[in-house]
Structures are given as C-alpha cells and as structure tokens.
Design a protein around this motif. Structure first.
Motif, PDB file in Angstrom:
ATOM      1  N   GLN A 139     -47.415  29.875 -23.152  1.00 27.67           N
ATOM      2  CA  GLN A 139     -47.483  31.597 -22.348  1.00 27.67           C
ATOM      3  C   GLN A 139     -47.878  31.252 -21.223  1.00 27.67           C
ATOM      4  OE1 GLN A 139     -49.120  33.965 -25.864  1.00 27.67           O
ATOM      5  NE2 GLN A 139     -47.344  34.352 -26.669  1.00 27.67           N
ATOM      6  N   LEU A 140     -49.083  29.997 -21.936  1.00 29.67           N
ATOM      7  CA  LEU A 140     -50.381  30.030 -20.219  1.00 29.67           C
ATOM      8  C   LEU A 140     -49.337  29.975 -18.739  1.00 29.67           C
ATOM      9  CD1 LEU A 140     -52.501  27.130 -22.006  1.00 29.67           C
ATOM     10  CD2 LEU A 140     -52.605  29.912 -21.133  1.00 29.67           C
ATOM     11  N   ASN A 141     -48.359  29.280 -18.485  1.00 28.49           N
ATOM     12  CA  ASN A 141     -47.441  29.335 -16.964  1.00 28.49           C
ATOM     13  C   ASN A 141     -46.504  30.029 -16.923  1.00 28.49           C
ATOM     14  OD1 ASN A 141     -47.326  27.931 -15.121  1.00 28.49           O
ATOM     15  ND2 ASN A 141     -45.545  26.271 -15.838  1.00 28.49           N
ATOM     16  N   LYS A 151     -46.940  42.012 -21.051  1.00 26.77           N
ATOM     17  CA  LYS A 151     -46.569  42.943 -22.004  1.00 26.77           C
ATOM     18  C   LYS A 151     -45.783  42.570 -23.106  1.00 26.77           C
ATOM     19  CE  LYS A 151     -48.685  46.197 -20.009  1.00 26.77           C
ATOM     20  NZ  LYS A 151     -49.677  46.571 -19.776  1.00 26.77           N
ATOM     21  N   LYS A 152     -45.717  41.750 -22.783  1.00 27.58           N
ATOM     22  CA  LYS A 152     -44.135  40.377 -24.244  1.00 27.58           C
ATOM     23  C   LYS A 152     -44.001  38.985 -23.404  1.00 27.58           C
ATOM     24  CE  LYS A 152     -40.091  40.206 -26.800  1.00 27.58           C
ATOM     25  NZ  LYS A 152     -38.592  41.206 -27.508  1.00 27.58           N
ATOM     26  N   HIS A 153     -45.111  38.143 -24.353  1.00 34.42           N
ATOM     27  CA  HIS A 153     -44.665  36.884 -23.663  1.00 34.42           C
ATOM     28  C   HIS A 153     -43.776  36.001 -24.321  1.00 34.42           C
ATOM     29  CE1 HIS A 153     -48.740  37.273 -22.910  1.00 34.42           C
ATOM     30  NE2 HIS A 153     -49.300  38.375 -23.189  1.00 34.42           N
ATOM     31  N   ARG A 154     -43.968  35.067 -24.127  1.00 33.73           N
ATOM     32  CA  ARG A 154     -42.742  34.057 -24.643  1.00 33.73           C
ATOM     33  C   ARG A 154     -42.527  33.090 -25.217  1.00 33.73           C
ATOM     34  NH1 ARG A 154     -42.942  30.125 -19.202  1.00 33.73           N
ATOM     35  NH2 ARG A 154     -44.449  28.825 -20.071  1.00 33.73           N
ATOM     36  N   THR A 155     -41.665  33.130 -25.940  1.00 35.94           N
ATOM     37  CA  THR A 155     -41.984  32.152 -27.401  1.00 35.94           C
ATOM     38  C   THR A 155     -41.248  30.414 -27.217  1.00 35.94           C
ATOM     39  OG1 THR A 155     -39.689  32.648 -28.078  1.00 35.94           O
ATOM     40  CG2 THR A 155     -42.071  33.807 -29.155  1.00 35.94           C
ATOM     41  N   SER A 156     -41.071  29.995 -25.446  1.00 32.73           N
ATOM     42  CA  SER A 156     -40.345  29.223 -25.958  1.00 32.73           C
ATOM     43  C   SER A 156     -40.467  28.557 -24.421  1.00 32.73           C
ATOM     44  CB  SER A 156     -39.010  28.522 -25.785  1.00 32.73           C
ATOM     45  OG  SER A 156     -38.388  29.920 -25.524  1.00 32.73           O
ATOM     46  N   LEU A 157     -40.568  27.451 -23.954  1.00 30.61           N
ATOM     47  CA  LEU A 157     -40.103  26.367 -21.994  1.00 30.61           C
ATOM     48  C   LEU A 157     -38.579  26.866 -22.349  1.00 30.61           C
ATOM     49  CD1 LEU A 157     -42.995  23.927 -22.400  1.00 30.61           C
ATOM     50  CD2 LEU A 157     -43.568  25.953 -22.150  1.00 30.61           C
TER      51      LEU A 157
END
Length: 514
Positions: free
Chosen positions: A419-421, A95-101
């Motif tokens: 966001q892929l991993n 629902k909420k994708h990350r913006t960093s690793l």
C-alpha cells in the motif's frame, strides 16, 4: 563506506586484489552448475541488504538493517482511537487500500551475480551501478515507513499506566521494526537528494513525513506523529556497509526516538546489524545480530536485547533475548522470541532457570556432533530452525501476521508494503512534487514496464549528477526543506530535527528532482 582495498597497504594493494579476484573467479566457476533458483536468491538477497548509491556516492543506504518492518501484524490489536480528536482534514487519506500491485515482479534468474560482484574487487561498493531488475518498486524512504506497520504497539504503550508495561510495548515495537526484512530480496531505489515521502493512515492513527537530507553520505530523516498528539516518532538513518568477500555486513547508524507526551517519556534505540551470507554462490541467508538497548530517559528503565548470531547448527537463527532492567539494573522481566515471529515476556528467574537447562542440553548435543562438523559449516545456510519454544508462564507481547497469499508474486511484500506506493487521484494535486510516489522509475517498475523503469532510473541519476556538478561550480547551496541538523535532547547525539510546516501544504519553490 568500506572497501576491500582500504585495509591493504599501498604497495600490496594491486597484488592482493588480483589474487582475491582470481580466488573469487575460481569459486564462481566451481559453482556454475548451481540451480537457477539458488542464483536468484544470491543475486537478489545481496542487493536487498545494500542499497547502493549509483552515482559516485560514498555511503549508501541499506535496505535491511534499517528499519524496516514486517507482515501486517497490527490490525487486530488496533482500536479506533487514532481516528478521533481534533485535526484538520488530510485530503489525501486513502479510504480503501489495495491488496496487490499492478504487475508481478520480474524474474532475476538470467542475471549473473559474478558479472556484477567481480567489479567490487578493490572498489567501493557504491561505485557499482545495479540493473533495475534487482530493485523492488519502493524508495528507501518508503521502506523506512514500514517502521509504522505495528503502530498499534505504540497505542498499547500509551494505554498502559505502568512504565514496565509501556517498556514491553516499546521493546516489541523496536523488534517488529526489522521484521519486514525477512525474505525481502529486492533492494529499494536510492532516494534522490530532496526526495520526500508522506504517509497518512487514518486507520492506524498517524501521519509520517521523511526527506533525503544528504546524498554524500546518504541520510534519510523522518518524523511521525499521532493524530491525537499521543506520540512522536523520529530519527535519521545513516548506515555503514562492509564487504567481506563472502558476505555483506550492514551496520546501522542513527538514533531512533519515540516520545510519549502523556507520560513525558522518551525512548531511544538503534537497530541491530544485518549480515547477508553467500553473496557469491550458494543459497543466500540473512541474519540480524548485535545489542539493541531501548532506554526510557525519564525512569531510567532499559531493555537490553541481544539479536543472536545464527550459530554453527542454526539453532540461534532469528532469536532475540534480553531483560528489562530498572534504573538500579535489577531484572524486572525477561524478553525472548524471534524477530521473524513473535516476542514473549516472562519472570526473569523462570527464564534463567530454563536457559540454564537448555545450555546443559545443548552442550551434550554439541559433544555428539562436533566431530562431524565441516570447517566451512559457518558459511552454509542454516537448517530451518524450530519455532519459539514457549516457557510456561510467558506472556505474548507481539506476533507477526503471515504475509498475504500473493506476497511471493509481489516482492515478498506484506499487505502494508503493498500500500505504500498507491496513488489515488485526489492525492496528485496535494502531494509535493518531490514525493516518492511521483518518481517515474518506481512507478514504471510497479506497472511492469522494466525498459521504461531502467531508462528513467538512468535519466534521474544523470540529472542528479549534473545538478551536483552545477552547484559545485557556483555559490548555490542545497537547501534542506523540512529538517535541520541538531542535537537529540534525550541522548545528546547528533540528529536531524523536523522543522514543522510540512502539513501546511505550502510547497512553493520545491526543487525539480524528477
């Protein structure tokens, strides 16, 4: 896979390999005072193009020429049409994708490129095992998924009632698919045989599944579909690699197909060739070149695109140009821009007149400079080329969005790539055990634990080798789960066809590859 020795006669091979090794050793020695930053670029960029099979493979997937896409350029053009329609709940949609690793990338400054590349003399590149520090924390299957970053262009094509307007969008989608290669310096992890990856993006209106269907040669098959059954996007990637001593050339193999059921249309194309220069010493630079033909098999319209070679003074770096033609080969419009920036379309007569004027001006400039050209100029990194000069009357059809401010810390990833991993808790019980997100070496690298990542990478490679040896001594054959070999009905080329059933979530008897 090509090797240097393959072009030499047997009685000359040893002597010429020795001479080449000595020449490259001399070259490396002469440049030992290069700045560390340049060394880092050379090392990482070399590896970004060639994704080597590190367990006695023959042909290895390459990071770049395949597919892979760019900064987050699609959100602004997206509507919410992908969130509508009747479809089953996906359960694992984030629902909420990350913006960093979780952790920044490690420095590659302390690694000698020569210590690795000298092993390539007279050998297939696939024989060389690369340290994990040269990777980026994504599998090649995840990297392929970056095709879908600009899905909004497919939605725009579906919304267009005119076939020419649809072709403009599809051509832009084909070009945008290689945009992520720009400045990406790490290489993806090679997929293990049987590895899979799925991506569900409610916000972009699609779901994707891919599988590593062959290890020798490495072939990655993929299938994506719109939630409203408004498109199907599929294909397989089987790249070829050539090592030229100072550069590596990646020639893509495999057909890419986009189907728009609303119009009963199918478009096919292949990707351009990617070349990395200065892989031994000096500043690394990458170019895409070659012809890409996007064909609408229903109308006969086609878009012929030329990814331009850099040229002696770097003027053509990153440039793309071509025409959309009707079935009688009449020019309907011209298309131009850069695969790293943007694409425009314009009336072909206006474009041809402008091109003729540019050619005249270029010839005048060339005559003034040609006497001072260094004969090694083609091996030097080109100057920063000026941005696209917009011809009056042009229409913008695609523009890249700058990468996030923290991109340099995280492998030059776009927001989409970051966001892929990501692995949400709810996904762990839903994904098949073969999904790339569950690979321990990639997960360890993403978390910044390089020792664990290196150890797990070696363990998985050895496990795969052992399994292959076991199968070779028994009657057991590897079973491909979600795809089968077949013929692409649109261009009659050999392809891998999705079998359906993945989204039924019946993952019994899945192979233990991790």
């Amino acid at each position: 896979m090509f090797s240097i020795s393959s072009v030499l006669s047997e009685n000359q091979e040893e002597e010429k390999n020795k001479a080449l090794a000595e020449a490259l050793q001399t070259l490396a020695t002469e440049h030992q005072e290069l700045k560390k930053s340049e060394s880092e670029l050379s090392v990482s960029g070399f590896l970004s193009v060639a994704s080597f099979s590190e367990d006695e493979g023959r042909d290895s997937p390459l990071f770049n020429s395949l597919g892979h896409p760019s900064a987050h350029g699609g959100a602004a053009g997206m509507s919410d049409e992908g969130n509508q329609g009747n479809r089953p709940a996906q359960y694992n949609g984030v629902k909420k994708h990350r913006t960093s690793l979780p952790a920044p990338m490690f420095s590659r400054n302390d690694v000698s490129i020569w210590s690795i590349l000298k092993k390539c003399i007279g050998m297939e590149l696939s024989k060389i095992t690369m340290p994990v520090v040269f990777n980026e924390p994504l599998s090649f299957l995840q990297r392929l998924t970056e095709y879908m970053e600009h899905t909004y262009l497919i939605h725009q094509a579906n919304a267009a009632t005119d076939s020419l307007e649809r072709m403009k969008c599809v051509a832009a989608f084909a070009v945008s698919a290689v945009a992520s290669q720009w400045e990406r310096t790490g290489k993806p992890f090679n997929p293990l045989l049987g590895e899979t990856y799925e991506l569900i993006r409610d916000d972009l209106g699609f779901r994707w599944v891919s599988e590593q269907v062959s290890h020798h040669p490495p072939i990655s098959a993929f299938h994506a579909e719109g939630f409203k059954e408004d498109f199907v996007f599929h294909g397989s990637i089987y790249p070829k690699l050539k090592f030229w001593g100072k550069s590596i050339e990646a020639e893509p193999k495999g057909t890419i197909t986009l189907e728009l059921p609303k119009y009963n249309e199918a478009y096919t194309w292949t990707n351009p060739t990617c070349c990395v220069h200065n892989i031994i010493v000096g500043q690394l630079w990458i170019e895409q070149y070659g012809n890409v033909e996007v064909v609408n098999h229903k109308t006969g319209e086609r878009c012929n695109l030329m990814f331009k070679r850099c040229g002696l003074f770097g003027k053509e770096l990153h440039k793309v140009e071509g025409y959309i033609l009707d079935k009688s080969k009449k020019k309907l419009c011209a298309i131009y821009g850069k695969w790293t920036e943007c694409l425009y379309v314009v009336d072909p007569a206006i474009y041809d007149a402008n091109k003729k004027m540019d050619k005249k001006n270029s010839e005048e400039k060339k005559s003034n400079k040609e006497n001072s050209v260094d004969e090694e100029a083609e091996e030097m990194p080109p100057p920063v080329a000026e941005t696209v000069q917009v011809i009056p009357g042009s229409e913008l059809i695609w523009k890249i969005t700058p990468r996030p401010e923290n991109s340099a810390k995280f492998y030059a990833f776009s927001t989409f790539a970051m966001q892929l991993n990501e692995l949400d808790k709810i996904m762990e019980g839903v994904l098949p055990p073969t999904d790339s997100r569950l690979r321990p070496d990639i997960r360890a690298m993403e978390n910044g634990d390089m020792d664990l990542a290196s150890g797990e990478k070696k363990r998985l490679e050895e496990k795969q080798r052992t399994a292959r040896k076991y199968r070779s001594k028994s009657t057991e054959e590897w079973k491909i789960r979600w795809f089968q070999q077949g013929t692409n009905p649109h261009n009659k080329a050999q392809d891998w066809i999705y079998l359906k059933g993945y989204w039924d979530r019946n993952y019994t008897q899945m192979p233990d590859i991790y």
